[in-house]
Enzyme design. Structure first.
Site, PDB file in Angstrom:
ATOM      1  N   GLU A 163       0.800  -1.223   0.000  1.00 10.00           N
ATOM      2  CA  GLU A 163       0.000   0.000   0.000  1.00 10.00           C
ATOM      3  C   GLU A 163       0.838   1.281   0.000  1.00 10.00           C
ATOM      4  OE1 GLU A 163      -3.077   0.025   2.922  1.00 10.00           O
ATOM      5  OE2 GLU A 163      -3.799  -1.969   2.427  1.00 10.00           O
ATOM      6  N   GLU A 359      -5.105  -8.767   1.543  1.00 10.89           N
ATOM      7  CA  GLU A 359      -5.664  -8.403   2.854  1.00 10.89           C
ATOM      8  C   GLU A 359      -7.150  -8.169   2.669  1.00 10.89           C
ATOM      9  OE1 GLU A 359      -3.964  -5.032   4.912  1.00 10.89           O
ATOM     10  OE2 GLU A 359      -1.922  -5.677   4.430  1.00 10.89           O
TER      11      GLU A 359
HETATM   12  C1  FCB Z   1      -4.085  -2.036   5.775  1.00 13.61           C
HETATM   13  C2  FCB Z   1      -2.680  -2.312   6.222  1.00 13.61           C
HETATM   14  C3  FCB Z   1      -2.586  -3.315   7.361  1.00 13.61           C
HETATM   15  C4  FCB Z   1      -3.683  -3.121   8.369  1.00 13.61           C
HETATM   16  C5  FCB Z   1      -5.027  -3.061   7.686  1.00 13.61           C
HETATM   17  C6  FCB Z   1      -6.186  -2.918   8.639  1.00 13.61           C
HETATM   18  O1  FCB Z   1      -4.146  -0.777   5.184  1.00 13.61           O
HETATM   19  O2  FCB Z   1      -1.911  -2.783   5.149  1.00 13.61           O
HETATM   20  O3  FCB Z   1      -1.301  -3.224   7.921  1.00 13.61           O
HETATM   21  O4  FCB Z   1      -3.422  -2.006   9.137  1.00 13.61           O
HETATM   22  O5  FCB Z   1      -5.054  -1.994   6.782  1.00 13.61           O
END
Ligand code: FCB
Length: 450
Positions: A163, A359
């Site tokens: 990110e 994620e």
């Molecule tokens: C993302 C991050 C991760 C975590 C989630 C909730 O943006 O990559 O580290 O904080 O959000």
């Protein structure tokens, strides 16, 4: 599950170094250690010590992964654990830790999926300007070569960055994340240098024979709630998604973005000859999907949850983020259908590149009693998003895997321990791990695959 799971489709869980490792004394300092030391920057005053004390509980956590039955585990290397000063001598104990982690995964038949950088810039590098300094891209590539050389034969898939939007715009524009700078022009330069570092790192690792090289983006569908907000939504989209996708696709900075951000930068840091590096071909793309952004006309109402902050948007026109219920504890809108919109953003820009959801998950207020840790919303959320992903696969998207965020409750950046994303509960005082109902659900789901 009522949908077929394609052969070879991977399921896993994800974590990141600063959020779980602890053992701060065993590595160099990073931007988040420095940020956490400033009163008020982290909601509950938490620091990187002990986090989840993962370094000292490595075997227990590896056994937890094996118990879950995941195919793959996504973790991140800590740059300052490998190179305490960001450059120069490597740390033998740091390298040894990653040997034990990776070998421990392989012994348990779990694929190691490694992120090289999940926001923890060595303090010595941050002191030189961090990602606003072009030189950091080259130092990052040198660090990538160190880990690529040592672990390239054992890591199954590599992501250079996690990110970069957060590093660039929360780190240097809104200041909500480390290092806490609030300079819109510099944040655009950081976004550019991050992708430059990514391209250089992919080139170095490819030369070293490492396989499956990619990057993880938090592409977020941006929806105009009314026609008159379309222009504002387009601006948000260009900074949230477009800038990264355009650079990776070899299109450089779009004329629209150049113009709309002309008040904060002259873009003199962009060099034509960088294009081939920025657009170095990748073997896969990771997407972290949590929610969508809805853009509404400004009003006195709130602006929504974390990450939805106009201060993080260089040259932001008047607008308001207007998430719709249901919300997670972070205030993020729950919208499984948005996942396919996020996949479309990627496939339109980078056709032919396979996608892993790296994620996905939510923060909840769990109920703890003598029978366990109850988080029914989380199992529902994960199940619905897996379903949306598999459905998108049936509709032709080249999706290859899903990672739940996160293996365990951890330090949620500026929110500290106040936001819990884990499928495993971690007691912040004793460190004791207790699988929540969602972990039991995920384990049963994985075991039931045929
Ligand atoms: C993302 C991050 C991760 C975590 C989630 C909730 O943006 O990559 O580290 O904080 O959000």
């Amino acid at each position: 599950m009522d949908l077929d799971i394609p052969p070879g489709f991977e399921f896993g869980v994800a974590t990141s170094a600063w959020q779980i490792d602890g053992d701060v004394a065993g590595r160099g300092r990073c931007n988040w250690d420095d940020f956490a030391d400033i009163p008020g920057k982290i909601l509950d005053g938490a620091t990187g010590e002990p986090a989840c004390d993962h370094v000292h509980r490595l075997d227990e956590d590896l056994d937890l992964l094996a118990w879950l039955g995941v195919d793959a585990y996504r973790f991140s290397f800590s740059w300052p654990r490998v190179l305490p000063d960001g450059v120069g001598p490597v740390s033998p104990s740091g390298l040894d830790f990653y040997d034990r982690l990776i070998d421990g995964l392989l012994e348990r038949n779990i694929k190691p999926v490694a992120t090289m950088f999940h926001w923890d810039t060595p303090s010595a590098i941050e002191a030189t300007g961090g990602w606003t300094n072009r030189d950091t891209a080259y130092r990052f590539a040198d660090y990538a070569a160190v880990i690529g050389e040592r672990y390239g034969d054992r890591v199954d898939r590599w992501a250079t960055l996690n990110e970069p939007w957060c590093s660039a715009f929360l780190g240097y524009c809104s200041g909500y994340f480390a290092p806490g700078r609030t300079e819109p022009g510099a944040s655009l330069e950081a976004a550019y240098n991050l992708i430059l570092g990514h391209g250089l790192a992919v080139q170095r690792l490819r030369e070293l024979g490492a396989r499956n090289l990619g990057i993880v983006l938090n592409l977020t569908p941006v929806i105009a709630e009314t026609d008159d907000m379309q222009a504002a939504a387009d601006h948000v989209d260009r900074l949230q998604n477009g800038i990264f996708l355009d650079l990776l696709a070899g299109r450089g900075i779009s004329p629209e973005l150049r113009e709309s951000c002309a008040s904060v930068t002259d873009w003199s840091f962009v060099r034509d000859e960088d294009n081939a590096i920025l657009a170095t071909p990748i073997d896969w793309l990771g997407e972290n999907y949590y929610s969508v952004f809805r853009i509404a006309a400004p009003s006195a109402e709130g602006v929504g949850g974390v990450g939805q902050d106009t201060a993080a948007i260089p040259a932001c026109p008047p607008l308001r983020f207007a998430p719709r219920p249901p919300f997670t504890a972070m205030g993020w809108e729950i919208l499984p259908e948005g996942l396919e919109m996020a996949l479309r953003l990627a496939t339109d820009a980078l056709p032919g590149v396979p996608i892993w959801i790296c994620e996905n998950g939510l923060a909840t207020d769990d109920v703890i009693d003598e029978t366990g840790v109850h988080d029914p919303l989380r199992s529902d959320y994960i199940g619905e998003h897996i379903r949306a992903l598999l459905r998108a696969g049936e509709r032709g998207f080249d999706v290859r895997g899903y990672f739940a965020w996160s293996l365990m409750d951890n330090l949620e950046w500026s929110s500290g321990w106040t936001m819990k994303f884990g499928i495993v509960h971690v007691d912040p005082v004793t460190g004791t791990r207790t699988p929540k109902d969602s972990a039991l659900w995920y384990r049963d789901f994985l075991a039931a695959r045929t």
